[in-house]
Write a protein that holds these residues in place. Structure first.
Motif, short mmCIF file in Angstrom:
data_model
loop_
_atom_site.label_atom_id
_atom_site.label_comp_id
_atom_site.label_asym_id
_atom_site.label_seq_id
_atom_site.Cartn_x
_atom_site.Cartn_y
_atom_site.Cartn_z
N ALA A 187 2.55 12.18 6.88
CA ALA A 187 3.23 11.58 5.99
C ALA A 187 4.66 11.00 6.06
O ALA A 187 5.34 10.27 5.29
N GLY A 188 5.00 10.51 7.92
CA GLY A 188 6.03 9.80 8.09
C GLY A 188 6.54 10.48 9.60
O GLY A 188 5.74 10.82 9.66
N LEU A 266 0.47 4.58 3.11
CA LEU A 266 2.21 4.82 3.40
C LEU A 266 3.33 4.04 2.82
O LEU A 266 4.76 4.00 2.39
N VAL A 271 7.25 4.64 2.48
CA VAL A 271 7.84 4.32 4.76
C VAL A 271 7.84 4.10 4.84
O VAL A 271 7.06 2.37 4.87
N THR A 274 5.75 1.76 8.93
CA THR A 274 4.56 2.07 9.61
C THR A 274 3.83 0.80 10.10
O THR A 274 1.70 1.41 10.22
#
Length: 296
Positions: A187-188, A266, A271, A274
């Motif tokens: 998710a991050g 993402l 986010v 990435t």
């Protein structure tokens, strides 16, 4: 059987099979395997298994459900992960590559041209891979050039399989971990816990299938019982590092890559860090990884 090219320099040997997904199928020092060798047998790049080292182009690792939000659109990609509904590892590893320069016995250059629309990828691109051997190291340069008229999402990396032994050690520096929180997808970024801090040598942690961000560009695997170590060196563009240590297997994978798993999706969600990026028409991205052998 595909055509094999044998590279030799000093005590090092590498076998390259361009038609088999541009894969290095063996890398040895004095006959001792540094990459898990690909066994003799079937050579269908579309259904290749573990072993050797293959190129990751034009993205690395998984794309959730084969849907990539990128370049102002949502791409519907072929779902190529076995037993799962995701796209995985790009196109290069499942296609035959053409030899463009044979510098035997120490180097080989290969090319792969991807046509517009194949596997749901609405961009044409060309990929080049140069494999070279010196007395102390194997070097791989992987490049991709956007041949389409639109911006193209892009990622590069390498996927080596290293033989795993009982006394094997591992260390590398990273700033963050990207652990899976939803199946196999992160998710991050998160802080690295003590048990996954590989900034100092430690034993291999089994069961990992995740990335690390802010990779420092150096990683080391050591086999004390063999008196051998392998250092992996990558440039600044390779800012992420994937570690795959499946239980009850005789290998592990240490993958230098330019982006995290599912990076485009993402990044679309906001986010940061990435590694997601695009190439303008005719723009080119290249990375080099050096696998240096150390004897002690």
């Amino acid at each position: 059987m595909t055509t094999r090219f044998q590279l030799n320099a000093g005590n090092l040997e590498a076998i390259v099979e361009p038609e088999f997904g541009g894969r290095i199928t063996a890398f040895r020092h004095n006959g001792i395997d540094l990459f898990l060798p690909v066994a003799d047998g079937q050579r269908d790049p579309a259904s290749a298994g573990a072993g050797g080292c293959f190129p990751l182009v034009p993205w690395s690792n998984r794309v959730r459900d084969g849907r990539m939000a990128a370049a102002g659109q949502v791409l519907t990609l072929d779902k190529t992960e076995r037993g799962a509904g995701n796209a995985i590892h790009g196109h290069g590893r499942r296609r035959g590559w053409s030899v463009t320069a044979d510098g035997a016995p120490t180097s080989l250059r290969m090319n792969y041209e991807h046509p517009t629309g194949e596997e749901g990828w609405p961009f044409a691109y060309g990929a080049d891979q140069i494999v070279s051997l010196s007395d102390e190291a194997l070097s791989i340069t992987l490049a991709v050039q956007n041949r389409s008229g639109d911006e193209m999402p892009v990622g590069l990396g390498l996927h080596p399989y290293l033989p795993r032994t009982a006394e094997m050690g591992l260390w590398f520096a990273a700033a963050t971990q990207w652990p899976p929180v939803d199946g196999k997808f992160p998710a991050g970024p998160q802080p690295i816990p003590a048990e996954l801090d590989f900034s100092e040598p430690q034993a291999v942690v089994t069961g990992l299938d995740q990335g690390f961000g802010g990779w420092g560009g150096d990683a080391h695997a050591i086999w004390p019982e063999r008196g051998l170590a392998l250092s992996i060196h990558g440039g600044a563009a390779l800012s992420h590092f994937i570690v795959f240590t499946p239980p009850e297997k005789d290998f592990l994978c240490l993958e230098p890559v330019t982006h995290c798993i599912d990076a485009s999706n993402l990044a679309f969600k906001g986010v940061s860090d990435t590694g997601d990026r695009t190439l303008a028409p005719d723009e080119r991205l290249a990375v080099t990884v050096r696998f240096k052998v150390e004897v002690f």
